[in-house]
Each structure stands twice: as structure tokens, then as C-alpha cells.
Write an enzyme that holds these catalytic residues in place. Sequence first.
Site, short mmCIF file in Angstrom:
data_model
loop_
_atom_site.label_atom_id
_atom_site.label_comp_id
_atom_site.label_asym_id
_atom_site.label_seq_id
_atom_site.Cartn_x
_atom_site.Cartn_y
_atom_site.Cartn_z
N ARG A 90 29.47 31.35 36.69
CA ARG A 90 29.70 32.96 36.47
C ARG A 90 28.73 33.74 35.90
NH1 ARG A 90 34.91 34.88 32.58
NH2 ARG A 90 34.42 37.27 32.81
N ASN A 144 39.84 34.47 41.76
CA ASN A 144 39.12 35.61 42.03
C ASN A 144 37.90 35.25 43.21
OD1 ASN A 144 39.84 38.16 41.02
ND2 ASN A 144 39.32 37.26 38.72
N CYS A 164 47.09 39.84 40.53
CA CYS A 164 46.15 40.33 39.36
C CYS A 164 46.97 40.87 38.19
CB CYS A 164 45.18 41.19 40.00
SG CYS A 164 44.21 42.12 38.84
N HIS A 194 41.03 44.83 42.27
CA HIS A 194 39.76 45.32 41.58
C HIS A 194 39.12 46.71 42.00
CE1 HIS A 194 39.24 41.12 39.26
NE2 HIS A 194 40.45 41.85 39.07
N TYR A 241 37.80 48.31 36.82
CA TYR A 241 36.57 47.84 37.83
C TYR A 241 36.03 49.03 38.45
CZ TYR A 241 38.08 43.39 36.75
OH TYR A 241 38.55 42.06 36.10
C1 G6P Z 1 41.26 40.56 34.20
C2 G6P Z 1 41.14 40.43 35.79
C3 G6P Z 1 40.95 38.95 36.41
C4 G6P Z 1 39.66 38.21 35.48
C5 G6P Z 1 39.97 38.36 33.93
C6 G6P Z 1 38.67 38.09 33.29
O1 G6P Z 1 42.41 39.80 33.88
O2 G6P Z 1 42.43 40.85 36.48
O3 G6P Z 1 40.94 38.76 37.61
O4 G6P Z 1 39.82 37.07 36.01
O5 G6P Z 1 40.19 39.66 33.74
O6 G6P Z 1 38.75 37.50 32.14
P1 G6P Z 1 37.97 37.03 31.14
O7 G6P Z 1 38.55 36.75 29.85
O8 G6P Z 1 37.58 35.74 32.10
O9 G6P Z 1 36.78 37.90 31.11
MN MN Z 2 42.31 40.27 38.62
#
Ligand code: G6P
Ligand code: MN
Length: 417
Positions: A90, A144, A164, A194, A241
Site C-alpha cells: 500500500r 479494495n 463499502c 469511491h 474520494y
Molecule cells: C474507508 C474506505 C475503505 C478503506 C478504508 C481505509 O473505510 O471505505 O474502503 O479501506 O477507508 O482505512 P485505513 O484506516 O486503512 O486508511
Molecule cells: Mn470503501
Amino acid sequence: MKLAVVGGGSTYTPELIDGFARLRGELPLSEIALVDPDEHRLATVAGMARRMLARAGHPAALTTATRVEDGVAGAAAVLLQLRVGGQAARNVDETLPLECGCVGQETTGAGGLAKALRTVPVVLDIAEKVRAHAPGAWIVDFTNPVGIVTRALLGAGHRAIGLCNVAIGFQRRFAALLGVTPERIALGHAGLNHLTWERSVLLDGVDVLPRLLDEHGEAIAESVGVPVELVRHLRAVPSYYLRYFYEHDRVVAEQRTSPSRAAEVAAMESALLEMYADPAVDTKPDLLNRRGGAFYSEAAVALVASLMGDRGDVQVVNTRNDGTLPFLDDDAVIEVPATVGAAGAVPLPVDPLEPLYRGLIAHVSAYESLALEAALRGGEDRFRDALLAHPLVGQASLADDLAARLVEANRAFLPWA
Ligand code: G6P
Ligand code: MN
């Protein structure tokens, strides 16, 4: 009923367990199977999950498996919440595009494409195992990029729905601003995962979005990271997003001088795993609320309960377009309110989308079809084509450069590279 969680060793799992425990009346579970290839992490998270269930007096057995075949056997529903390559991969998605002047994000833009290519083959392999060992089970995909992964699953004939937390987050936030219970709020939510806008907010059937924007415009705009003038002008609330589009250059400038989200999350994960390993900890730590997944357990419980119980209520999900947005392919995956019952999700009609949204949705949906093509068939040329089609990349030399660098950085995850 047995429910399996693939990616069960995720630090997010206690969020799910907390939801299962609180909402057990809605979704009676007899077994929760956590599946994860990382044995050590699995044992730590499972220990925490068992203590949480015991504290709540939840009767479900908590089992673990390192092999998908074993964990999903006999499950009625399988949740996918895995992350191929973990926070390290990531981090590349979030930092490498910045070197080329593009936004660094794990689902939007070039980083999202890299994530799709790492993830789609793994998810399809898991889904085949579900088909063989849990025939008829519903696959609920949180993994995702949800739009592309769900499109891959549906294209391969699986019983899948993508989920989501953006929509449920808006529903809860608007309810809190209005001082009402969330069930009274129905969102006019439309777009792709998103890439959505709230075009109406119905309170008991009456649109209160204009009132919300008049009374709470600043707070709402701040929570999605765009200027209040834009939200008031649109008379709609873009998801967080959309910031990566509407504020692209500003976001890139910010990202260049701040740590990546992956680095922040990696630090949180170490701290969370330490807490989960402590036999005295049996409730969801506050630290977990600093992750982006707020309310995702509630969305999961509601979706699985409606699929199993044929409830026929309306929930926002990712599912096949089939003419709902007439300017997209039938097999595109869209994120809209849908009626959910035992046969799956059926989108409600969507008021014709204004060109202001329609163009961007069509553009990104076309990108998603090329991204899926690249994920299924491989090849740096297909990777580049998807980037050429992406509204945040688009230029030929940029697409070439990003494709070469991202393929190189993800070689370990791409069998064809
Ligand atoms: C939101 C989105 C998810 C994503 C997450 C990331 O919940 O809808 O799709 O995975 O944020 O969260 P994080 O704490 O990993 O940045
Ligand atoms: Mn999401």
C-alpha cells in the site's frame, strides 16, 4: 449459521466481532471462522475475538484456518477483507505516483490500479474455493478496489456483492446532525465505489439535503475535504474520494510533505496487535476508531442478515449495473441503493445523472473495465492502457512511466511480470 472472514487476521476483525456481538439479534451466528495465511497474526486476533465474544456472552464458536478450503467449508456467507502485500505494498501505491505528480492513493488513480492487479487473481482463486467448499454461499467483498474486485467476481459467475462504509457513514453522520435515528434516513447515493455523490437525503421520505447544506454546510464540506462553496454549488455531497479529483493538485502537494496513510496505519497496527495479544483486553480498543472503517461491521451485518433472511430492505451496495445507469455497460459495477433479499441485490431506479457527474462516472467506469482486463490478462501494455483511460493520468508519457515503475515495484505479486 456459519460465517467465514477471509483476511480474518486483519486488525479490523475486532470491529466486525464488535458488530456481530452488538447486533446478534439481527444476525444469529453459530460459527465465525477466521481465515488467514499468517498463523501468528491469526492466533493473536482470534484470541482477542474469543475474549470479545465471551465478554458479550455470544454463543458462536470462533474457529481459525490458514487454508481457505478449510475455513470456508459449509459457510453461508464469506466476507473478504484481505490486503495483498499488506501495508508495505500500500505504501508503494501511495508514494510512487507522487514522484510523477499524481495522487498517491490505494484505490484511486495509479495506486488503485496496482492494487487491483495484485488483488483480483487472489480473490478469484479464493472465490473458486468458496464455490467448491461452500456452494451457494454469498461472497461479501470489502476488499479494495471494491468496484473492480466485485466486477471480477460477478464476471466469473460468483454470488457476490461489494460493500463499502462510505454510504453508511453518511447516513449516520446526517442522522446525527439532524438528531434522528439512522433508519429514518435514505440516501440518494449514486456512482461507482469511491466515486459517489449524495444527491438527496430523505428523512421519512422528505428531502432534507438543502436544509443540511444550509445549516451544516461547513461541517459537511470539511468532513469530505472539499470547499464549502463547491458543496453548496453542487447541491450534492461528494464522497471523501472525490477530493482526489476536485482538489487533485492540492492533495498531491499535501501528500508530498506528510507521511503516507500506509505508514500511519502500520504504526497503528503494531499497537493494536500488542493490545490484542494482551489477555486482559476484551473490548474493541479506541485506537481502532482512528482507522477508516467506521460502521463497516454494521453494514456487513445488515447485508448478510438481508441476504440470509430475505428481508427485502434497501441498502447501498456494489452490484451489476444492468441498465440502472443507462450510459454504462450492463456488466459495469455501480454503487447505489438496492433492495436486498435472498436472491441478491436489485438496484432501485436512479434519477438521470447530471452531465457534471455522468462524465466522470463514465470515464472511471471505462477505466475500471480496462483495469479488470489488465488484472485478468496481465501485461505492461494493458496496465498502461488502463492508466491512459484514467482521468487522473491520461497523458501518454505519464502512463508509460507509471506503468513501468508500478509493474517493477509489484513484480513479486504479478505472475506475468
Ligand atoms: C474507508 C474506505 C475503505 C478503506 C478504508 C481505509 O473505510 O471505505 O474502503 O479501506 O477507508 O482505512 P485505513 O484506516 O486503512 O486508511
Ligand atoms: Mn470503501
